[in-house]
Write an enzyme that holds these catalytic residues in place. Structure first.
Site, PDB file in Angstrom:
ATOM      1  N   CYS B  37       0.811  -1.221   0.000  1.00  0.00           N
ATOM      2  CA  CYS B  37       0.000   0.000   0.000  1.00  0.00           C
ATOM      3  C   CYS B  37       0.841   1.266   0.000  1.00  0.00           C
ATOM      4  CB  CYS B  37      -1.010   0.000   1.148  1.00  0.00           C
ATOM      5  SG  CYS B  37      -0.699  -1.130   2.480  1.00  0.00           S
ATOM      6  N   ASP B  39       2.692   2.344   2.368  1.00  0.00           N
ATOM      7  CA  ASP B  39       2.672   2.945   3.703  1.00  0.00           C
ATOM      8  C   ASP B  39       4.073   2.970   4.301  1.00  0.00           C
ATOM      9  OD1 ASP B  39      -0.004   3.069   3.456  1.00  0.00           O
ATOM     10  OD2 ASP B  39      -0.487   1.653   5.052  1.00  0.00           O
ATOM     11  N   CYS B  63      -2.912   4.352   5.892  1.00  0.00           N
ATOM     12  CA  CYS B  63      -4.358   4.364   6.076  1.00  0.00           C
ATOM     13  C   CYS B  63      -4.706   4.525   7.556  1.00  0.00           C
ATOM     14  CB  CYS B  63      -4.960   3.075   5.544  1.00  0.00           C
ATOM     15  SG  CYS B  63      -4.443   1.655   6.513  1.00  0.00           S
ATOM     16  N   CYS B 106      -1.770  -4.008   8.811  1.00  0.00           N
ATOM     17  CA  CYS B 106      -1.423  -2.760   9.509  1.00  0.00           C
ATOM     18  C   CYS B 106      -0.911  -3.057  10.920  1.00  0.00           C
ATOM     19  CB  CYS B 106      -2.636  -1.839   9.591  1.00  0.00           C
ATOM     20  SG  CYS B 106      -3.241  -1.341   7.971  1.00  0.00           S
TER      21      CYS B 106
END
Lengths: 213, 134
Positions: B37, B39, B63, B106
């Site tokens: 993603c 991140d 996110c 995450c």
């Protein structure tokens, strides 16, 4: 389209298959049989072969887009309204295969991931995988912090210009690595490209938010 | 998709956002990323002479679930020994925040970040990584 199809065979050597309808020979990449005109099944072609192009990271996106749009037109459901259930189903399968091929090749990251997998190399960042390459993450962190701190449009525009250039350079490095079979380097560069494109996307989003405010 | 109240609370009011000077010997810095993603997460701990985590800070670009996971873990590690902090599992974070399955990564990122921070602290202070795992 016939011309394109016969040229395709020369370039990629996909050869012929047998038409389900008239049993005559038909080009593996052809949407329609050139003897009886029947829609053909999409078959197991890789995304490059489907567009009749060489397996090369450097893809002429405009050229395949033109081809893609033309083919999607030929496969439009309206054209199959009076056809048999089998032909309707085949036209939908063809449309889906073309769509998948085009979407994969259009984006440099998905194209790189696809080519790595074709070469039997698993790209970084699968389900639940994290990276801890310090140089990559420092770069990503610094860019995102700079974007966070940027207060006006001129600063954001400058960031967008920078990241676009960096991403272009990175994409060229991915191309060299993948085409040259340097897959270890290609894996890392693909991850970096992913971060750079994500950064560009965030910068554009911030610019849009600022413009809307 | 409905997110839990705890998750939204950490996302909307993230705790311990910020940075320490990464060159200080009492500070351990972990920098990790989720490439799928794009991140990136930085997690820092400040450790006392007794090996207790006195303070923790984070900076996450990602996110809402990634922000909430890092915010939560900075709260959890404060007051813990580095060994205790290193034993925190991503499943605990996922459970506390009721992360949906697509966001489990995450919490893995947050676990990896604290481990990386501890390892950085240990390296700086000449301790073997194995010692922290005990």
């Amino acid at each position: 389209m016939m011309n394109a199809a016969s040229k395709n065979t020369d370039a990629t050597g996909n050869g012929n298959k047998t038409c389900w309808s008239c049993k005559g020979p038909v080009d593996a990449v052809a949407l329609f049989c050139d003897t009886c005109g029947a829609i053909q099944a999409p078959g197991q072609l890789d995304h490059f072969a489907r567009f009749g192009i060489a397996r090369d990271f450097n893809v002429d996106i405009d050229a395949i887009e033109t081809q893609y749009l033309k083919q999607q037109q030929a496969l439009h459901p309206d054209r199959f309204a009076t056809k048999s259930a089998r032909e309707k189903a085949l036209s939908q399968q063809q449309a889906a295969s073309l769509n998948d091929a085009f979407e994969t090749l259009k984006n440099p990251v998905s194209r790189a991931v696809y080519m790595l997998r074709m070469a039997g190399v698993e790209p970084e960042g699968g389900e639940g995988q994290t990276v801890n390459d310090p140089a990559l993450l420092m770069e990503a962190m610094e860019m995102r912090e700079a974007l966070d701190d940027a207060g006006d449009r001129a600063q954001i525009d400058a960031i967008i210009r920078d990241v676009r250039k960096t991403a272009r350079d990175c994409e060229n490095e991915v191309a060299t690595a993948i085409n040259g079979g340097a897959y270890d380097a290609a894996r890392k560069l693909t991850t970096r490209l992913r971060y750079l494109l994500k950064m560009a996307q965030e910068a554009r989003a911030k610019k849009a938010r600022l413009a809307a405010a | 998709m409905a997110y839990s109240e705890k998750l939204l609370d950490h996302y909307e009011n993230p705790r311990n956002v910020g940075s320490f000077d990464k060159n200080e010997s009492t500070v351990g810095t972990g920098l990790v990323g989720a490439p799928a993603c794009g991140d990136v997460m930085k997690l820092q701990i400040r450790v006392s002479a007794e090996g207790i985590i006195e303070d923790a800070k984070f900076k996450t670009f990602g996110c809402g679930s990634a922000i909430a996971s890092s915010s939560l873990i900075t709260e959890w590690v404060k007051g813990k020994t580095i060994a205790e902090a290193g034993a925190i599992k991503n499943s605990q974070i996922a459970e506390e925040l009721a992360l949906p399955p697509v966001k489990i990564h995450c919490s893995i990122l947050a676990e990896d970040a604290i481990k990386a921070a501890i390892s950085d602290y240990n390296t700086k202070n000449g301790k073997a990584a194995a010692e922290a795992a005990e």
